[in-house]
Design an enzyme around this catalytic site. Structure first.
Site, mmCIF file in Angstrom:
data_model
loop_
_atom_site.group_PDB
_atom_site.id
_atom_site.type_symbol
_atom_site.label_atom_id
_atom_site.label_comp_id
_atom_site.label_asym_id
_atom_site.label_seq_id
_atom_site.Cartn_x
_atom_site.Cartn_y
_atom_site.Cartn_z
ATOM 1 N N LYS A 1 0.846 -1.216 0.000
ATOM 2 C CA LYS A 1 0.000 0.000 0.000
ATOM 3 C C LYS A 1 0.871 1.252 0.000
ATOM 4 C CE LYS A 1 -3.822 1.933 2.788
ATOM 5 N NZ LYS A 1 -4.640 1.707 3.984
ATOM 6 N N SER B 1 -9.605 1.752 3.481
ATOM 7 C CA SER B 1 -8.807 2.534 2.583
ATOM 8 C C SER B 1 -7.865 1.699 1.711
ATOM 9 C CB SER B 1 -8.007 3.571 3.354
ATOM 10 O OG SER B 1 -7.170 2.929 4.271
ATOM 11 N N SER C 1 -9.581 -0.695 7.643
ATOM 12 C CA SER C 1 -9.094 -0.504 6.280
ATOM 13 C C SER C 1 -8.439 -1.695 5.620
ATOM 14 C CB SER C 1 -8.112 0.660 6.240
ATOM 15 O OG SER C 1 -8.806 1.865 6.499
#
Lengths: 96, 479, 482
Positions: free
Chosen positions: B77, B152, B176
């Site tokens: 990420k 997210s 997330s």
């Protein structure tokens, strides 16, 4: 709790953000919704409850007083938006 | 044709000569190229990954001992620092920024010979539940491209979902990792607070954040956790307890577990009835298998999301102060009248709408006159919740609840009303508030075609039993 | 000096002292002074995304040291908070500080002004990290930021507003500076900025118990300038009050050239710092045993030593004061007194020849070649009459510095520097001198007693300083009688 322009201005200033015209109206409304939402917490009786301040149970996490981990100046300045090779440069703020 | 099922299978294929690291990397690069429209990746390190794969293949053929993640292709990420690579938190304010150090977790993976193939799209600064609040454009759910992958860590979820890497890293502050895993039909795991070092993870809310793991199976998750977990001199909040050998101890003789669930959670008005029924049914079959399943009273449901948002936005408002255009990142090019103007223009140009909202709320709850009424109050609620959860774990091994109230929403559905989006976090924020490990397991399929899962939580330091239980649940599903 | 009949000045001082650690408070960059800009920096100092602070163990010990010396209460359960504000030399956009939960509370510093003793109470001492440096005059269009100093460990020592004159402020800072050097907590170098002082100054009518509006004067870089700034503000503020003007709370700077203060900013737009406990750091707990250990290891402060020197060793207050100015000097002196009981002489030797040696640029006591035992041996030779003070303190002393392992007496003998106290060897010299100046002898006998000094001087000269002045004196007197 009512969110007015003065509050929005104060918070924006503290956070170093600026909102113009329509944006400001939008953030004001968003803020109002969010603050009203979190005011749900007022329903609880928290008189005898201690606030939880630290999530980690660790205590006394200390390091030895050793010199390590520094980077070269090139590395440090590599991402600088404005530099003369020695310093980070910021537009002049104090006229003196 | 390269087919992936698990790290252990892949490594035995490598050892037996049926495949190579280069073949694996080439396969993923092709897949990534073919699915660009999903927008999962922000950057792909094509040349670097191939070069490393080649290197590893040579080492292996020479008979040199190999790392535990030899050749494993991983996506990361865009909030985890990887030296020499762009790090932008999917934000305009970090455009052009190149990391000068690697996160501890990344170093550990690389030391075990993993191959990092690229950085993955996410909501800006990990703030969001749909991966729509990003400077790179939304990520699409590969199961239904009109729907969001969750957030997210939407990019990280889709990368595993669509076979664009073997496992991926995300971050979980309020769900997330678990929620996108749920929306994308894969496994999403959040360790207990402090289990994996946060050094190198862009801070959103310091007392909530943890690096999380996306995969298709529990052994992969366990191995990755085993390698990344552990004390770290660079992170004061990392647990100084030595972690368990998660991957080695997954298979254990079956024992009856004590499983709790919250009727208040399962009967909550916001929960999709199909999800509710599926979970109740599953609880029933667990009971029939000999586990001890019991409802437990939980009257704090309505307070956890507000408490979560007060505390995380407060910490975030401070954590994001360093993005000021002085030492790195975006700097305004407009003329400025003074320093205050410089900061305001830079930050307002660089940050997206959702981030600005949260900074404003966070600034509010910390400001003089409101601190006690909001921030301290929320800290007390956190204390209440944490104590309650600890008490439950005195009598139970796991808590089972939904991961999300609905299946993946359609794109655009949640972007206008922030509160509607926040309420969708109702089941996931609990684990972050209490600092406990939690996992989302893809066990079900909805009538609307989307997969969804359930969430299991264990007490702090008990990642091993949670993973064992998860392994059992997933294996049973396959049967 | 402030001596207005109607008004009095009320001063509180905030002193920032950089701790003598090797590395920064929350990361491992060096804090050595004088490094090239932006070379003592790391991702943590630069506040790069994802970086985290980790506390320096030694900084805590040093803070406790100064707290114990000042008689503070030591807080056992400690936290750090974030003080949030924006400035280019504050990389994280917040300072990690103990402002709200100080490690030391209360405390006091005793001063003496014109012989009068006074106690200045402390409010607190707390730990915090320093900011970097903003340089405004290197470039016309830009401010240059150097982050070498960012993250350096500081203690902030805050006094109560007990100070009532610039002289008291001067005395307070002198004592504080001496103490931090004694304790090896800080090197007290105000020119280099390792010790900085901000003064909070207000004026009120004598007898009034409320505090007037205060003005903060920042970044005073010498104790003398603190005194000058206070004097300047006393005049300025008193004049404002007399003219009926309102004093507004302000931050001011001090112009060293004009000796006056100037406004930097009004405190009206004082920031809301939004303090909250830093979630990246764990609490640190000081056990009683640890505090006791630090207390036991504290060196004796000047006060205690002066008492000992004056009472047990019979020295004057003045001599004791000078001897104890620096701890290593005092400790050297004390070592000398372990080897001799001629305390007064030891003091003289320290304050004379040793201090002179130290006066040369670049010299430090740490590099002084003579061991205390040797100095003791040397001064005993003089006390016992084997050497004259003048020869011992000049020629022999010099030679000993080059051969610090030599025995003073042996060396003197080999160099033919021993004092001659033998009457039989002195008599011929005396006779020769008296024979050389018959008219002076005549004049002496007629009443000019002052000429004795001349004869003694001549004998000393002829003997190349070796003649024992006392014996010479006696013999001369005898011979001149007849």
């Amino acid at each position: 709790m009512e969110v007015n322009d003065a509050l929005v201005d104060k918070l924006a200033h503290l956070a170093r953000l600026s909102f113009d015209g329509q944006e400001k109206e939008g953030i004001k409304q968003d803020l109002q919704k969010m603050i009203t939402f979190v005011e749900k917490l007022n329903e609880l009786d928290l008189e005898n409850v201690e606030p939880l301040i630290h999530m980690s149970p660790e205590v006394n996490v200390l390091r030895n007083d050793e010199i390590r981990g520094s980077v070269s100046r090139e590395e440090a300045l590599k991402n600088a938006p404005e530099t003369d090779g020695e310093f980070f440069l910021v537009p002049k703020v104090i006229k003196r | 044709m390269f087919v992936y099922s698990s790290i252990s299978h892949y490594q035995s294929q490598l050892t037996q000569g049926h495949t190579t690291c280069v073949e694996a990397v080439e396969h993923y690069l092709r897949q990534i190229a073919a699915t660009r429209h999903l927008n999962a990746y922000v950057a792909v390190y094509e040349a670097e990954a191939l070069a490393r794969a080649k290197e590893l293949d040579t080492l292996r053929k020479e008979g040199k001992t190999t790392g535990r993640l030899h050749g494993v292709v991983i996506g990361v990420k865009d909030v985890i620092s990887h030296e020499g690579h762009p790090l932008t938190a999917a934000s305009g304010i970090l455009q052009g920024f190149e990391a000068i150090y690697s996160a501890t977790a990344i170093k550990k993976l690389l030391d075990e010979e993993a191959i990092i193939i690229g950085s993955l799209n996410c909501d800006e600064f990990a703030m969001g539940s749909t991966n729509e609040h990003t400077v790179y454009g939304p990520v699409l759910n590969a199961d239904d491209e009109s729907r969001v992958p969750g957030g997210s860590s939407g990019g990280s979820a889709v990368a595993v979902q669509a076979g664009l890497c073997m496992v991926s890293l995300g971050s979980d502050t309020g769900g997330s990792v678990r929620q996108p895993a749920d929306f994308c039909g894969i496994v999403g795991f959040k360790p207990g607070y402090g289990r994996i070092s946060r050094y190198g993870l862009i801070a959103y809310a310091s007392s909530f954040d943890q690096i999380g793991i996306f995969s298709t199976n529990i052994p992969d998750t366990a191995l990755l956790l085993e390698i990344m977990a552990g004390p770290d001199v660079a992170d004061s909040t990392a647990s100084r307890q030595q972690p368990d050998a998660y991957s080695k101890e997954l298979d254990t003789p079956k024992t009856p577990y004590r499983i709790a669930y919250f009727p208040e959670a399962l009967d909550h008005p916001s929960l999709d009835p199909e999800i509710r029924d599926a979970i109740y049914k599953r609880l029933e079959s667990l009971k029939n298998e000999g586990h001890h399943v019991q409802p437990v009273n939980f009257d704090l449901m309505d307070y956890i999301v507000p408490s979560y948002y007060v505390l995380t936005t407060a910490e975030a408002s401070s954590n994001l102060s360093r993005y000021d255009g002085v030492r790195y990142g975006h700097r305004t090019e407009k003329p400025v009248t003074d320093l205050v103007d410089f900061y305001k223009k830079t930050r307002s140009e660089g940050f997206g709408k959702e981030v600005k909202r949260r900074i404003m709320l966070g600034t509010f709850v910390l400001s003089a006159g409101y601190y006690d009424a909001y921030f301290t109050r929320a800290q007390k609620v956190r204390k209440l919740l944490t104590t309650k959860i600890e008490l439950i774990f005195n009598d139970f091994d796991f808590i089972i609840l939904p991961t999300a109230p609905t299946t993946a929403f359609r794109r655009g559905e949640k972007t206008e009303d922030p509160i509607a989006m926040y309420l969708a976090d109702i089941y996931t924020v609990m684990a972050n508030l209490a600092g406990i490990p939690a996992i989302s397991l893809p066990l079900f399929r909805h009538n609307n075609g989307m997969r969804f899962g359930l969430q299991a939580m264990a007490s702090r330091q008990n990642e091993l039993s949670l993973l064992r239980f998860s392994h059992e649940l997933l294996t049973n599903r396959e049967n | 000096m402030m001596s207005h009949p109607e008004y009095e000045i009320v001063v509180g001082l905030e002193v920032h002292a950089q701790l003598l650690t090797n590395s920064k408070l929350f990361c491992g960059d060096s804090i050595a002074f004088g490094a090239a800009p932006n070379t003592n920096v790391s991702p943590v100092t630069l506040a790069h995304p994802g970086t985290l602070p980790v506390m320096n163990h030694r900084a805590i010990e040093l803070a406790v040291r100064i707290g114990l010396a000042c008689n503070c209460t030591i807080e056992q359960h400690n936290y750090f908070a974030r003080k949030n504000y924006f400035y280019p030399d504050l990389p994280k956009g917040y300072q990690i500080s103990q402002h709200t939960t100080p490690i030391c509370g209360g405390g006091e510093v005793r001063i003496s002004v014109s012989g009068e003793e006074k106690t200045i109470r402390l409010n607190r001492i707390h730990l915090e990290e320093d900011a970097g440096k903003s340089i405004h005059d290197a470039n016309p269009d830009f401010t240059a930021v150097d982050l070498n100093r960012a993250g350096t460990p500081l203690v902030e020592i805050v006094s109560e507003p007990d100070i009532r004159s610039s002289d008291e402020a001067f005395a307070y800072l002198t004592v504080l500076r001496q103490w931090v050097r004694y304790l090896e907590v800080c090197d007290g170098n105000m020119e280099e900025g390792s010790l900085r002082c901000d003064a909070n100054i207000s004026v009120r009518k004598k007898g009034d118990t409320r505090l007037g509006t205060k003005v903060e004067v920042k970044n005073l870089n010498s104790i003398r300038n603190v005194k000058r700034a206070i004097d300047a503000e006393a005049v300025r503020l008193t004049a404002m009050l007399e003219n009926g003007e309102t004093i507004i709370q302000q931050t001011r700077g001090f112009d060293v050239n004009s000796g006056t203060t100037y406004a930097i900013r009004d405190k009206e737009d004082a920031d809301d710092y939004r303090y909250f406990a830093d979630p990246d750091l764990t609490p640190f707990v000081l056990e009683t045993a640890e505090i006791d250990r630090i207390r036991e290891a504290l060196p004796a402060l000047p006060e205690a030593r002066i008492l000992h020197y004056t009472q047990a060793l019979g020295l004057t207050e003045y001599d004791a004061g000078v001897l104890t100015e620096e701890r290593n000097f005092a400790e050297y002196f004390e070592s000398v007194t372990q080897h001799t009981t001629y305390y007064k002489s030891a003091a003289n030797w320290m304050l004379g020849p040793v201090k002179s040696w130290l006066n040369e640029p670049g010299r430090q006591l740490a590099n002084f070649p003579l061991a205390p035992a040797k100095l003791a041996a040397l001064l005993e030779c003089v006390e016992k009459g084997q050497l004259s003070f003048s020869i011992a303190s000049s020629r022999l002393f010099e030679k000993l510095l080059d051969q610090p392992d030599a025995e003073p007496l042996e060396l003197a003998r080999s160099l033919n520097l021993l004092q001659d106290s033998d009457a039989s060897s002195l008599e011929p010299v005396i006779d020769a001198v008296l024979a050389k100046f018959p008219d002076k002898v005549e004049a002496y006998r007629k009443g000019k007693k002052g000429l004795l000094a001349l004869f003694v001087g001549e004998v000393m000269k002829q003997s190349r300083g070796k003649a024992d002045p006392r014996v010479t004196n006696e013999l001369l007197l005898e011979k001149l009688k007849s």
